[in-house]
Design an enzyme around this catalytic site. Structure first.
Site, short mmCIF file in Angstrom:
data_model
loop_
_atom_site.label_atom_id
_atom_site.label_comp_id
_atom_site.label_asym_id
_atom_site.label_seq_id
_atom_site.Cartn_x
_atom_site.Cartn_y
_atom_site.Cartn_z
N ASP A 126 12.18 92.69 52.59
CA ASP A 126 11.72 93.19 53.89
C ASP A 126 12.30 92.30 54.99
OD1 ASP A 126 10.30 94.29 55.98
OD2 ASP A 126 8.33 93.56 55.31
N GLN B 136 2.76 92.62 60.50
CA GLN B 136 3.14 93.95 60.98
C GLN B 136 2.25 94.35 62.16
OE1 GLN B 136 5.75 95.52 59.82
NE2 GLN B 136 6.10 94.69 57.79
N CYS C 49 13.14 97.68 59.23
CA CYS C 49 12.76 98.23 60.54
C CYS C 49 13.99 98.57 61.37
CB CYS C 49 11.84 97.26 61.28
SG CYS C 49 12.60 95.68 61.64
N1 SAH Z 1 7.14 91.14 54.38
C1 SAH Z 1 6.39 90.60 55.48
C2 SAH Z 1 7.27 90.05 56.60
C3 SAH Z 1 8.42 90.91 57.06
S1 SAH Z 1 9.17 90.41 58.57
C4 SAH Z 1 5.41 91.61 56.00
O1 SAH Z 1 5.41 92.77 55.61
O2 SAH Z 1 4.57 91.23 56.84
C5 SAH Z 1 10.54 89.51 58.04
C6 SAH Z 1 10.23 88.09 57.61
O3 SAH Z 1 11.46 87.50 57.20
C7 SAH Z 1 9.65 87.20 58.69
O4 SAH Z 1 8.48 86.59 58.23
C8 SAH Z 1 10.75 86.15 58.92
O5 SAH Z 1 10.25 84.86 59.23
C9 SAH Z 1 11.44 86.14 57.57
N2 SAH Z 1 12.85 85.71 57.54
C10 SAH Z 1 13.80 85.88 58.49
N3 SAH Z 1 14.99 85.42 58.06
C11 SAH Z 1 14.79 84.95 56.79
C12 SAH Z 1 15.64 84.35 55.80
N4 SAH Z 1 16.93 84.16 56.04
N5 SAH Z 1 15.10 84.02 54.63
C13 SAH Z 1 13.78 84.22 54.36
N6 SAH Z 1 12.93 84.76 55.27
C14 SAH Z 1 13.42 85.13 56.45
#
Ligand code: SAH
Length: 438
Positions: free
Chosen positions: A320, A218, A347
């Site tokens: 998320d 983040q 977001c």
């Molecule tokens: N929860 C974490 C990351 C949120 S950002 C935090 O708060 O820091 C969203 C995340 O989803 C990213 O790390 C991205 O790599 C992952 N992501 C994107 N598409 C995805 C999918 N289809 N399956 C699993 N993860 C995914």
């Protein structure tokens, strides 16, 4: 009087061309109100609380990146892409970026000439330096500099590193990232260590995390704590629960929850983030968490498809997803697994609204939405929503099967929501010009 002062303070000389701060010149309180209105339009019938803003809404971005190129006279410039183009708008300083990062980027620009390092030209494919990304850790003060080059060879690299460190002894690591593709993604996949550990470590909600160049973290550390605390409050964990942290990145939400749950399962697509997550669990001696490097929808589908007797009983799901929101496969599997609570962190209010609609039709009720302002001066807003199960397991299964054919309406639904909110185009998770990637 105070408002006038705020409005004046927020005028940035490149605001128009950059386009990154859509709420430039608007007093902060008003920005928050506009965001609340937007969220209300998107999420439908759910209580939307007043957005939690920042006491000091400037210089919050802990990830800063600058594109490098030349102006018409051949001078090296660095900054952001002009809105909707690939023309670079030179940026000297930015009111939302970490100031240490901006200073380091300016130094790198100054060093290029004496080291005869050419900037990369997107059209001809000639030249070397494409971008610089700087990551700063809020709690520990560590700083990682990533030099994104079109080739793995940086001439006089040791002397360059020496000169950069001499000017900025606060830098704790320097990495050369190779991006030799014609792409709008900033980073390539290969990282070559030039100095230090190759990542930063930061502290958040009582844990310490390693964050590698290609892993998501983040961008606003102060507000992330606020966001996670709200997410934990909504989850109401007692220590007995099986919890899923979907789209878990480097495992931050899952590890925060693990202290209050029986076990946590983290799912994440990006292998770099999963490597960090595993190292972070070890580092924090967090023994009740497991990570899967997989598409979250696929993973959940597998979990839901297990024979009834062998199926893991899931109590709480944190999700998320990126800006594009979740997938039908994921949401459908959630409804089959029927956790008591889902804590949805988003977001993008538009995709959030679409996904909440889906969940409403599949046995869940959104109870409350807390906007958290992670991105002051921009029109982006983070939200955390508590959903509770309304139907029992069989009921939700039945509904899910019945709704399967109706799922095709999903994208249509999103278009409708966006149109109703008088809204912008869908945002990709890739960096776009004029719009920062989180
Ligand atoms: N929860 C974490 C990351 C949120 S950002 C935090 O708060 O820091 C969203 C995340 O989803 C990213 O790390 C991205 O790599 C992952 N992501 C994107 N598409 C995805 C999918 N289809 N399956 C699993 N993860 C995914």
């Amino acid at each position: 009087m105070e408002k006038e002062k705020n409005a004046k303070q927020s005028i940035c000389p490149v605001a128009k061309k950059c386009g990154g701060c859509q709420f430039q010149g608007i007093p902060y309180e008003k920005q928050l109100e506009k965001k609340r209105q937007l969220v209300k339009q998107c999420v439908g019938d759910v209580r939307v609380l007043t957005p939690i803003g920042m006491a000091k809404p400037e210089h919050y971005r802990n990830k800063v990146h600058a594109a490098f190129g030349r102006d018409r006279k051949g001078n090296v410039i660095c900054g952001v892409y002009e809105s909707g183009t690939h023309r670079i708008v030179p940026v000297e300083g930015c009111m939302i970026e970490d100031e240490r990062a901006d200073a380091i980027i300016a130094t790198i620009r100054g060093l290029l000439k004496s080291f005869r390092i050419k900037t990369y030209d997107e059209d001809s494919g000639y030249g070397l330096l494409r971008h610089v990304m700087v990551r700063t850790a809020h709690a520990t003060g560590e700083i990682l500099v990533v030099l994104v080059l079109a080739s793995p060879i940086l001439p006089a690299k040791n002397n360059f590193v020496k000169a950069l460190r001499a000017a900025h002894p606060e830098i704790t690591s320097i990495v050369l990232n190779v991006n030799d593709r014609h792409t709008s993604m900033v980073l390539g996949e290969r990282n070559i260590l030039l100095y230090g550990k190759g990542y930063i470590e930061d502290e958040l909600c009582g844990n310490r995390y390693r964050i590698s160049p290609n892993s998501f973290y983040q961008v606003n550390a102060v507000q992330t704590k606020v966001l996670y605390e709200k997410a934990m409050e909504y989850a109401r964990l007692t220590g007995k629960e099986t919890v899923i942290d979907a789209y878990c990145g480097i495992g931050t939400i899952g590890m925060t929850a693990a202290a209050h749950a029986k076990q946590v399962i983290g799912v994440e697509l990006n292998p770099s983030a999963v490597r960090d997550a595993i190292a972070n669990a070890r580092r924090n001696e967090c023994k009740n968490i497991t990570f899967y490097n997989e598409d979250a929808g696929e993973y959940m589908r597998r979990l839901a498809a297990a024979p009834a007797g062998e199926r893991v009983s899931v109590d709480v799901v944190f999700m998320d997803p990126p800006r594009s929101g979740s997938s039908e496969a994921f949401l459908e599997a959630v409804s089959l697994l029927a956790p008591k609570r889902v804590v949805y962190i988003s977001c993008d209010p538009h995709t959030l609204g679409r996904d909440l609609d889906y969940m409403r039709k599949h046995g869940y009720r959104p109870i409350e939405c807390q906007p958290v302002d992670m991105f002051p001066y921009t029109d982006d807003i983070e939200n955390v929503v508590l959903l509770e199960r309304t139907a029992n397991r069989n009921e939700s299964k039945r509904k899910s099967a019945a709704a399967e054919s109706g799922n095709r309406g999903y994208q249509k639904e999103l278009r409708k929501v966006r149109a109703a909110a008088g809204s912008r185009r869908p945002k990709a998770s890739k960096p776009q010009s004029g719009k920062r990637a989180h």
